[in-house]
Each structure stands twice: as structure tokens, then as C-alpha cells.
Design an enzyme around this catalytic site. Structure first.
Site, PDB file in Angstrom:
ATOM      1  N   CYS A  51     -10.313 -22.547 -15.525  1.00  0.00           N
ATOM      2  CA  CYS A  51     -11.324 -22.381 -14.480  1.00  0.00           C
ATOM      3  C   CYS A  51     -10.886 -23.053 -13.179  1.00  0.00           C
ATOM      4  CB  CYS A  51     -12.645 -22.963 -14.961  1.00  0.00           C
ATOM      5  SG  CYS A  51     -13.950 -22.713 -13.776  1.00  0.00           S
ATOM      6  N   GLU A  56      23.120 -34.763  -7.865  1.00  0.00           N
ATOM      7  CA  GLU A  56      21.963 -34.939  -8.748  1.00  0.00           C
ATOM      8  C   GLU A  56      21.225 -33.608  -8.914  1.00  0.00           C
ATOM      9  OE1 GLU A  56      19.728 -37.670  -6.358  1.00  0.00           O
ATOM     10  OE2 GLU A  56      20.926 -39.406  -6.917  1.00  0.00           O
ATOM     11  N   PRO A  57      21.870 -32.588  -9.462  1.00  0.00           N
ATOM     12  CA  PRO A  57      21.191 -31.284  -9.557  1.00  0.00           C
ATOM     13  C   PRO A  57      20.224 -31.230 -10.736  1.00  0.00           C
ATOM     14  CG  PRO A  57      23.368 -31.145 -10.531  1.00  0.00           C
ATOM     15  CD  PRO A  57      23.223 -32.563 -10.039  1.00  0.00           C
ATOM     16  N   GLY A  58      19.090 -30.609 -10.520  1.00  0.00           N
ATOM     17  CA  GLY A  58      18.138 -30.364 -11.605  1.00  0.00           C
ATOM     18  C   GLY A  58      17.981 -28.871 -11.778  1.00  0.00           C
ATOM     19  N   TYR A  76      11.093 -27.894 -13.745  1.00  0.00           N
ATOM     20  CA  TYR A  76       9.738 -28.213 -13.282  1.00  0.00           C
ATOM     21  C   TYR A  76       8.706 -27.296 -13.929  1.00  0.00           C
ATOM     22  CZ  TYR A  76      12.853 -30.529 -10.050  1.00  0.00           C
ATOM     23  OH  TYR A  76      13.876 -31.286  -9.542  1.00  0.00           O
ATOM     24  N   ARG A 125       3.955 -24.632 -11.089  1.00  0.00           N
ATOM     25  CA  ARG A 125       4.662 -24.397  -9.827  1.00  0.00           C
ATOM     26  C   ARG A 125       3.936 -23.424  -8.886  1.00  0.00           C
ATOM     27  NH1 ARG A 125       9.070 -22.370  -9.138  1.00  0.00           N
ATOM     28  NH2 ARG A 125       9.706 -23.725  -7.436  1.00  0.00           N
TER      29      ARG A 125
END
Ligand SMILES: *Cc1c(COP(=O)(O)O)cnc(C)c1O
Length: 403
Positions: free
Chosen positions: A337, A267-269, A366, A306
Site C-alpha cells: 500500500c 571499488e566496483p559494485g 542494490y 530501486r
């Protein structure tokens, strides 16, 4: 992504011309990197031809998933929305696995109706809920059970998932109970043992340990799993760090397969989509405060969270390379801010000017999928670049859509 005559290009298109034509901030993806990543991934594991299910949560752009589908990949989904998107992209339900610890009755029902390959179960309560729904519908449902192998993935704390204190999967004792439960059930067909120990993993040793744990547990439970789903998590090089040793991971799996006759699912992302994406941004201001030089970009944490969420580092490149010494210390920040609205800092960087364009690298995974409208900031445009061709694969949000 290379400099030609000191101008930064994604495939054959200069970053500068992309910024001029499509505005900033914008997400750009390299089709040929995507193609290369998928081919390499397949090649790395071609000794056992796994089913590769792209982790949709890493990038939910419909057009990108359509491209990924063309290479024969399936999908790993974690919500009804992602399942619907994978189906919309034309992915065969028999190549879709459904993960996640909190699937609702509605989501389970939808997955059962769509006859997907596997629902990967993560608790006693969930297995009972799936059985209850299957019973009412008089259906047999193919499931996997996600084991928590209590393996330290040696990655960022926030993205480690395979230790016993993490919320994912079940421990070996519950795993044995659930296998026995399935054996007696008329509506559940247990086909898979699944694991996923974390993300951005660069050391093959945690994977080796994970395989040893699985090996031990299968012997103990004495059950023949049609599938072993090893999850994703393969790390990529963000700041020139060393990459995962696929050869060693693959040979550990080959060793495992000598003892167990199962089909492997991945299940690679990140490893498929991470390095394909670039976030192009414009410098609004450069602000000197004492010893620090802040480069204020028109991209912010709502576009790429991230760094704020995990303390992740992304390389940043100027759109034009000038043959001067790298003299400036810069901290690249967004205009929001929040103190955490910052990207990377560099001790030595080429001197930059206001209005200049810079590119934040390796944002394909992501990046956009974790973006938000915080501060009522519209979501960026997404572009797919193939050679000299540029295609809009998602339009920039307009402010009036957010009112
Ligand atoms: C997030 C996730 C993945 C993908 O992880 P990557 O690090 O992007 O490869 C795979 N499987 C499950 C169950 C996940 O939660």
C-alpha cells in the site's frame, strides 16, 4: 538469460521451473555472468593491474562474496557488519578498504584490530578519532583521505556523490590540511587518496575530469600516495542504454599514471554484480482501471526498492514468449500500500495472464541488499545458477521468524 523455444532461461534452467520448484518471489544469480563481469573488468584495466575491492553494500550475500573472493577480489566495506562479512567470506584483510562518513569508535577500533588495508577518512573529526584510538593502542594505522573533487557524475541526482554540496569527502582546502596533519602524526600513515563520485555512471568524461582534479591536487600537495582509490560507479545497461567506454576511462588513467607512481584501487559494485541477478515473480492479478492495465506481482518494493527510491527502470520479461503482437500497455506493480510500489511501465507488451511468471532483470546490485521486511513480508530466497546446477545460497525467510 535467453529464450530457448520461447521459454526464458537463466543459464540452462528455465525460469518457469525455478518458480515451480523454489516459489516466488525469488532472486536468481547467474554464475557465468559474474565470472564474465569480473574477467572483463580485469581485462579492461590489465595495463596497470588494479586492486579490485568489491563494494559489499551492493550485494551482501555471503556465498556470492565467497565466489567473488575466489577471483582474487578484495572488498570495500561501509560498516562493521560488512567488514565482518567480508572477513567471514575469507577475504584477506590486506585487500579490504573501509569507506563511509560516519564510522563509530567501535567500528574504527574493530578495523584497526583487523589490520585492514585502509581506512578511508572523510572528515577532520574522523581523522582525530582514528588517531586517538591508535594512540591508546600504540598502533600505526594506514589511512586514505577521501577527496570530494566537485565533479558532476551526470547520473541520477540521488546517487551522485562527488559534488561539493554532497556530504562525502573533503574539499581541497581541508584535504591539504589533513595531509599536513598526517605528516606530523606518529600514529597515522597516509597511504591513499580516495574518491568516489557516484553510481551508475555511463559517461567517461566525469571520470576524466575527476582524474584532472586529482592530478592537480597531488601536484599542489607534493605527497607521494602509495594508492589512488578511484572508487566505483561504473554504470551498466538497464534498458538497453549505451555502456561506459572503459577504453577511454582506462587510457585517462594510464595518462595519469605516467605522472604519478601509485597503485590503483577500484571499488566496483554494480558493474560486477548488477546484471547477474534476476527477480522472478508471479502475477497475482491483472487489474484494468480505465485505460490502465496494472499487473500486480507477488514481488514488491520491499524486495526491490530501486524504482521507488531512485526512479530506476528495470526491464521485465515474460517467462514464455508467445508469437503474438505486443499489444498491451502494462504497469507492473507490487501489492504494498504505497503508490511508489511500482516497477516499470510498458506501452507495448505481450498479453499476459494471471498466475504467469515474469522476470525483473538486472537486480543483482542494490536489490536484495536494500530489501526489507516492510508489511511483514519475508525476504526472498536467493539461488545461484551455474549451467544446469541450482544452489540455494540463502533460504527464504519464514513468517514465524518475523513474529
Ligand atoms: C557505493 C560505493 C561504491 C560502489 O558503487 P557502484 O556504483 O556500485 O560501483 C564504491 N565506493 C564507495 C565509497 C561507495 O560508497
Amino acid at each position: 538469460m535467453k529464450y530457448f523455444n520461447n521459454k526464458l532461461k537463466i543459464e540452462n534452467v528455465s525460469v518457469h521451473s525455478l518458480a515451480r520448484k523454489y516459489g516466488t518471489p525469488s532472486y536468481c544469480y547467474s554464475f557465468n555472468r559474474l565470472k564474465n563481469n569480473i574477467n572483463c573488468f580485469k581485462k579492461n584495466f590489465n595495463s596497470f593491474a588494479p586492486l579490485i575491492c568489491f563494494a559489499v553494500k551492493s550485494n551482501t550475500n555471503l556465498n556470492l562474496i565467497k565466489e567473488i573472493k575466489k577471483f582474487g577480489l578484495g572488498a570495500d566495506v561501509v560498516s562493521m557488519g560488512e567488514l565482518m562479512l567480508a572477513l567471514k567470506a575469507g577475504i584477506n584483510p590486506k585487500k579490504i578498504v573501509f569507506s563511509g562518513i560516519g564510522k563509530t569508535s567501535k567500528e574504527i577500533e574493530f578495523a584497526i584490530n583487523k589490520k585492514i588495508l585502509l581506512i578511508n577518512v572523510e572528515s577532520r573529526s574522523e581523522i582525530k578519532e582514528i588517531e586517538r584510538i591508535a594512540k591508546i593502542r600504540n598502533k600505526k594505522v594506514d589511512i586514505g583521505i577521501r577527496l570530494n573533487p566537485n565533479t558532476d557524475a551526470k547520473t541520477l541526482r540521488q546517487i551522485s556523490t562527488g559534488k561539493k554540496e554532497n556530504k562525502f569527502g573533503v574539499n581541497d582546502k581541508i584535504f591539504f590540511d589533513l595531509v599536513n596533519y598526517c605528516k606530523k602524526s606518529k600514529n597515522l600513515i597516509l597511504k591513499c587518496l580516495s574518491v568516489h563520485i557516484g553510481s551508475q555512471i555511463l559517461d567517461h568524461k566525469p571520470y576524466e575530469k575527476m582524474l584532472q582534479v586529482i592530478d592537480r591536487i597531488i601536484r599542489k600537495v607534493n605527497y607521494n600516495f602509495e594508492f589512488i582509490d578511484l572508487g566505483g560507479g561504473m554504470g551498466i545497461s538497464y534498458m538497453g542504454n549505451k555502456e561506459l567506454n572503459y577504453k577511454k576511462y582506462c587510457s585517462a588513467i594510464n595518462k595519469f599514471l605516467k605522472k604519478h607512481n601509485s597503485k590503483i584501487i577500484f571499488e566496483p559494485g554494480r558493474s560486477i554484480i548488477g546484471n547477474t541477478g534476476f527477480l522472478i515473480a508471479k502475477i497475482i492479478y491483472i487489474k484494468k482501471n480505465g485505460k490502465k492495465n496494472f499487473v500486480i506481482l507477488d514481488a514488491a518494493m520491499n524486495d526491490l526498492i530501486r524504482p521507488a527510491l531512485y526512479g530506476a527502470h528495470h526491464n521485465i520479461l515474460p517467462s514464455e514468449r508467445r508469437n503474438k503482437r505486443f499489444v498491451k500497455n502494462y504497469e507492473f506493480v507490487g501489492p504494498i500500500c504505497e503508490t511508489t510500489d511500482r516497477f516499470s511501465s510498458f506501452k507495448k507488451f505481450q498479453e499476459l495472464k494471471e498466475k504467469e511468471i515474469v522476470t525483473i532483470c538486472d537486480v543483482g546490485a542494490y536489490g536484495m541488499s536494500l530489501s526489507s521486511n516492510y508489511n511483514i513480508r519475508p525476504k526472498a530466497i536467493e539461488l545461484l545458477i551455474n549451467g544446469s546446477k541450482v544452489r540455494i545460497i540463502k533460504k527464504r525467510q519464514k513468517l514465524n521468524e518475523l513474529m
